[in-house]
Enzyme design. Structure first.
Site, PDB file in Angstrom:
ATOM      1  N   ASN A 116       0.993  -1.176   0.030  1.00 38.29           N
ATOM      2  CA  ASN A 116       0.122   0.096   0.006  1.00 38.29           C
ATOM      3  C   ASN A 116       0.896   1.137   0.035  1.00 38.29           C
ATOM      4  O   ASN A 116       1.387   1.684   1.004  1.00 38.29           O
ATOM      5  CB  ASN A 116      -0.818  -0.055   1.313  1.00 38.29           C
ATOM      6  CG  ASN A 116      -1.703   1.382   1.340  1.00 38.29           C
ATOM      7  OD1 ASN A 116      -1.604   2.027   0.727  1.00 38.29           O
ATOM      8  ND2 ASN A 116      -2.587   1.310   2.628  1.00 38.29           N
ATOM      9  N   LYS A 138       0.141   4.178  -0.233  1.00 37.93           N
ATOM     10  CA  LYS A 138      -0.291   5.609   0.402  1.00 37.93           C
ATOM     11  C   LYS A 138      -0.279   6.504  -0.502  1.00 37.93           C
ATOM     12  O   LYS A 138      -0.056   6.398  -1.746  1.00 37.93           O
ATOM     13  CB  LYS A 138      -0.041   5.481   1.666  1.00 37.93           C
ATOM     14  CG  LYS A 138       0.010   4.369   2.592  1.00 37.93           C
ATOM     15  CD  LYS A 138       0.008   4.533   4.102  1.00 37.93           C
ATOM     16  CE  LYS A 138      -0.097   3.147   5.124  1.00 37.93           C
ATOM     17  NZ  LYS A 138      -0.114   3.296   6.467  1.00 37.93           N
ATOM     18  N   HIS A 178      -9.697   0.961   4.773  1.00 32.08           N
ATOM     19  CA  HIS A 178      -8.181   1.198   5.591  1.00 32.08           C
ATOM     20  C   HIS A 178      -8.531   2.105   6.734  1.00 32.08           C
ATOM     21  O   HIS A 178      -9.442   3.053   6.661  1.00 32.08           O
ATOM     22  CB  HIS A 178      -7.070   1.679   4.441  1.00 32.08           C
ATOM     23  CG  HIS A 178      -5.911   1.594   5.206  1.00 32.08           C
ATOM     24  ND1 HIS A 178      -5.557   2.674   6.119  1.00 32.08           N
ATOM     25  CD2 HIS A 178      -4.885   0.677   5.103  1.00 32.08           C
ATOM     26  CE1 HIS A 178      -4.346   2.233   6.309  1.00 32.08           C
ATOM     27  NE2 HIS A 178      -3.853   1.226   5.744  1.00 32.08           N
ATOM     28  N   GLU A 207      -6.780   4.346   7.952  1.00 31.03           N
ATOM     29  CA  GLU A 207      -6.772   5.698   7.553  1.00 31.03           C
ATOM     30  C   GLU A 207      -7.915   6.428   7.039  1.00 31.03           C
ATOM     31  O   GLU A 207      -8.442   7.391   7.146  1.00 31.03           O
ATOM     32  CB  GLU A 207      -5.600   5.798   6.611  1.00 31.03           C
ATOM     33  CG  GLU A 207      -4.354   6.009   7.644  1.00 31.03           C
ATOM     34  CD  GLU A 207      -2.991   5.294   6.881  1.00 31.03           C
ATOM     35  OE1 GLU A 207      -3.150   5.434   5.790  1.00 31.03           O
ATOM     36  OE2 GLU A 207      -2.136   4.700   7.535  1.00 31.03           O
ATOM     37  N   GLU A 213      -5.307  -5.141  10.562  1.00 32.66           N
ATOM     38  CA  GLU A 213      -4.322  -3.935  10.629  1.00 32.66           C
ATOM     39  C   GLU A 213      -4.461  -3.316  12.086  1.00 32.66           C
ATOM     40  O   GLU A 213      -5.367  -2.408  12.001  1.00 32.66           O
ATOM     41  CB  GLU A 213      -4.244  -3.097   9.492  1.00 32.66           C
ATOM     42  CG  GLU A 213      -4.112  -3.699   8.229  1.00 32.66           C
ATOM     43  CD  GLU A 213      -3.254  -2.463   7.220  1.00 32.66           C
ATOM     44  OE1 GLU A 213      -2.365  -2.778   6.478  1.00 32.66           O
ATOM     45  OE2 GLU A 213      -3.823  -1.592   7.084  1.00 32.66           O
ATOM     46  N   GLY A 272       2.550   2.365  10.719  1.00 30.78           N
ATOM     47  CA  GLY A 272       3.532   3.413  10.903  1.00 30.78           C
ATOM     48  C   GLY A 272       4.258   3.853  12.118  1.00 30.78           C
ATOM     49  O   GLY A 272       5.030   4.776  12.124  1.00 30.78           O
ATOM     50  N   SER A 311       3.656  -2.029  10.377  1.00 28.04           N
ATOM     51  CA  SER A 311       5.022  -2.120  10.598  1.00 28.04           C
ATOM     52  C   SER A 311       5.488  -3.542  10.183  1.00 28.04           C
ATOM     53  O   SER A 311       6.592  -3.919  10.709  1.00 28.04           O
ATOM     54  CB  SER A 311       5.456  -1.811  12.118  1.00 28.04           C
ATOM     55  OG  SER A 311       4.871  -0.450  12.332  1.00 28.04           O
TER      56      SER A 311
HETATM   57  P1  13P Z   1       2.984   0.579   7.768  1.00 21.67           P
HETATM   58  O1  13P Z   1       3.605  -0.754   7.022  1.00 21.67           O
HETATM   59  O2  13P Z   1       3.751   1.849   7.313  1.00 21.67           O
HETATM   60  O3  13P Z   1       3.030   0.378   9.280  1.00 21.67           O
HETATM   61  O4  13P Z   1       1.657   0.775   7.039  1.00 21.67           O
HETATM   62  C1  13P Z   1       0.648  -0.423   7.380  1.00 21.67           C
HETATM   63  C2  13P Z   1      -0.463  -0.111   6.357  1.00 21.67           C
HETATM   64  O5  13P Z   1      -1.191   0.815   6.712  1.00 21.67           O
HETATM   65  C3  13P Z   1      -0.622  -0.757   5.326  1.00 21.67           C
HETATM   66  O6  13P Z   1      -1.981  -0.824   4.565  1.00 21.67           O
END
Ligand code: 13P
Length: 261
Positions: free
Chosen positions: A9, A11, A95, A97, A167, A173, A213
């Site tokens: 992903n 982002k 997601h 976010e 997740e 992150g 992560s």
């Molecule tokens: P990170 O791998 O940066 O923690 O993000 C995970 C994520 O949100 C994947 O969709």
């Protein structure tokens, strides 16, 4: 054990040039890893360039979100038809976010999942608790509610076509990965929810990815758990070396098992 799936992903990162370079490097780096499915999910603006760069490769293209209507006056939204047109096979939905920053509800996620299935996408449906919810010992309850509401009204045949990504929001992150045991515990629980919804055979077939992560040095332990079928990778998916290494390390344990036979 299901065939492993590693999805990146990206982002809100990468220009067109960066996308083409990153994809070309990934393609070369994972060439020999034929025992794992790989998907990249770049932002909308570079999907066309990514699609072109992925031509004749076995890496699939995914989007990071999608609206549920096919067309109309929905300023700023992207429809299933548009994603089909540009060559996407997968779409990330719900997601955290999007849920937190853009106030997406389970009901909206559900509409998107149903639309994605109607247009033959493979939806990667994200669920997971916040730190506050985990500390309040509500992680299982929250995940159950997201699971039931986001996946409402799917028949068993449709359930088989989805991918679930667990997740935990506190691991995204932050560099704070769930331990393989914590991931396995929730994945086992999600597998049980799948079983209750669509029976054992179907429940075993649905791939459950872990996200939060994921890095080259923790993927093998995570993949070593029986109910972890792959990973949804954020930060480490936008650097060629780390994403390649995650893909390669995701199948290490299995090839070691093969060698022992
Ligand atoms: P990170 O791998 O940066 O923690 O993000 C995970 C994520 O949100 C994947 O969709």
């Amino acid at each position: 054990m299901n065939r492993p799936l590693i999805a990146g992903n990206w982002k809100m990162y990468k220009s067109i040039d960066e996308t083409v370079n990153l994809i070309n490097t990934i393609k070369a780096g994972i060439h020999a890893a034929t025992d794992v499915d790989v998907v990249v999910c770049p932002p909308f603006t570079v999907l066309a360039a990514a699609s072109e760069a992925l031509r004749d490769s076995r890496i699939d293209l995914g989007a990071q979100d999608m609206y549920f209507e096919t067309e109309g006056a929905f300023t700023g939204e992207i429809s299933p038809l548009m994603l089909k047109d540009v060559g996407c096979r997968y779409v990330i939905l719900g997601h955290s976010e999007r849920r937190t920053l853009f106030k997406e509800t389970d009901e909206l996620v559900n509409k998107k999942v149903l639309a994605a299935l109607k247009f033959s996408f493979i939806p990667i449906v994200c669920i997971g608790e916040t730190l506050e919810e985990r500390e309040a010992r509500r992680a299982f309850e929250v995940v159950k509610q997201q699971f039931e509401r986001s996946l409402a009204n799917l028949d068993p045949e449709e359930m088989e076509r989805i991918v679930i990504a667990y997740e935990p929001v506190w691991a995204i992150g932050t560099g704070r990965t769930a331990t393989p045991e914590q991931a396995e515990q929730m994945h086992t629980y999600i597998r049980r929810l799948l079983h209750e919804k669509c029976g054992e055979e179907m429940a075993q077939k649905v791939r459950i990815l872990y996200g939060g992560s994921v890095k080259p040095d923790n993927i093998a332990q995570l993949m070593g758990k029986p109910n972890v079928d792959g990973a949804l990778v954020g930060g480490a998916s936008i650097k060629a070396e780390s994403f390649i290494q995650i893909v390669l390390n995701s199948i290490i344990l299995e090839s070691q098992e093969e060698q022992k036979k």
